[in-house]
Design an enzyme around this catalytic site. Sequence first.
Site, mmCIF file in Angstrom:
data_model
loop_
_atom_site.group_PDB
_atom_site.id
_atom_site.type_symbol
_atom_site.label_atom_id
_atom_site.label_comp_id
_atom_site.label_asym_id
_atom_site.label_seq_id
_atom_site.Cartn_x
_atom_site.Cartn_y
_atom_site.Cartn_z
ATOM 1 N NE ARG A 128 -24.882 -9.401 41.578
ATOM 2 C CZ ARG A 128 -26.079 -8.815 41.725
ATOM 3 N NH1 ARG A 128 -26.845 -8.599 40.660
ATOM 4 N NH2 ARG A 128 -26.503 -8.436 42.908
ATOM 5 C CG HIS A 178 -25.063 -13.549 44.063
ATOM 6 N ND1 HIS A 178 -25.549 -12.471 44.783
ATOM 7 C CD2 HIS A 178 -23.827 -13.186 43.663
ATOM 8 C CE1 HIS A 178 -24.643 -11.509 44.809
ATOM 9 N NE2 HIS A 178 -23.584 -11.933 44.127
ATOM 10 C CD1 TRP A 203 -14.457 -3.984 40.161
ATOM 11 C CD2 TRP A 203 -16.343 -4.614 39.150
ATOM 12 N NE1 TRP A 203 -15.348 -4.355 41.137
ATOM 13 C CE2 TRP A 203 -16.518 -4.745 40.549
ATOM 14 C CE3 TRP A 203 -17.411 -4.964 38.304
ATOM 15 C CZ2 TRP A 203 -17.701 -5.208 41.115
ATOM 16 C CZ3 TRP A 203 -18.581 -5.418 38.864
ATOM 17 C CH2 TRP A 203 -18.731 -5.533 40.259
#
Length: 296
Positions: free
Chosen positions: A34, A38, A178
């Site tokens: 991540r 990002h 998820w």
Amino acid sequence: MSRAGDYEAVKQDILAIIDQPDYDDGSAGPVLVRLAWHSAGTYDIKTDTGGSDGAGMRYEAEGGDPANAGLQYARVFLEPIKAKHPWISYADLWTLAGVTAVKAMGGPDVAWAPGRSDFADDSKCPPRGRLPDAALAADHLRDVFYRMGFNDQEIVALSGAHSLGRCHSDRSGFEGPWSVSPTRFSTQYYKMLTKFEWVPKKWDGPIQYRNDDLGEELMMLPTDLALIGDASFRPHVEAYAEDRDLFFEDFAKAFAKLLELGVKRGQRKYESAPKKSDSPGAPGKGKAIVPAKAKL
């Protein structure tokens, strides 16, 4: 200290810090992916601003964007490596950590090249609001990804990184993983989207969706469900759900492309910023460093 340019040594040290028993699901891998994502996902192809060059999250102007909440933990996990290899830029370290973590968690090899420099201050940080807002839908995804130069197939491929990690209500506002294997890179995200029914979660937080058919509550965000509700996105979701090799190949290409966005390789001298704090907390504002104690 390692020899300058010994990226294999840096990679081995990244592999050594992925196991984090006291962090999410025992692994720093998902949050490192991540961080890399990002760091690059602010790119604007029209203005050639943003992207993975600069490591702007070291400053409040970019690091303080609500979309980057929680990434201070990823940056701190990498600080001992920065201390051991001070010659590497933060921008190269963060992106190398992302591709290394993908592979370590069972994913594909992703092409990566060094050459990113670190900003000396926050004057070149991109404006906030360029990263995806998980509460929105297909049109928003296209606005964000088309701005960077991606097409619908690449949007769906990059979304497959949601097989990793989990959301935190004290960061994004959303909560939960998820998939049932959040530290394993796989096609499970697509299988979950296509084979299970998702219903709105009844809680005090933002709109998200839930399913507990596998014995634990899993979640999807509005942007996730947008992939199966859109006529152009859905065929790619279905293809990746059934073909692991296709997904791995397409993800590797799209993620490598993402991490190259905004790189000014060869346009200025390679510069590595000084090491920052070992404690997670607020990023520095301007040239200042504002360390703060925080609980992992």
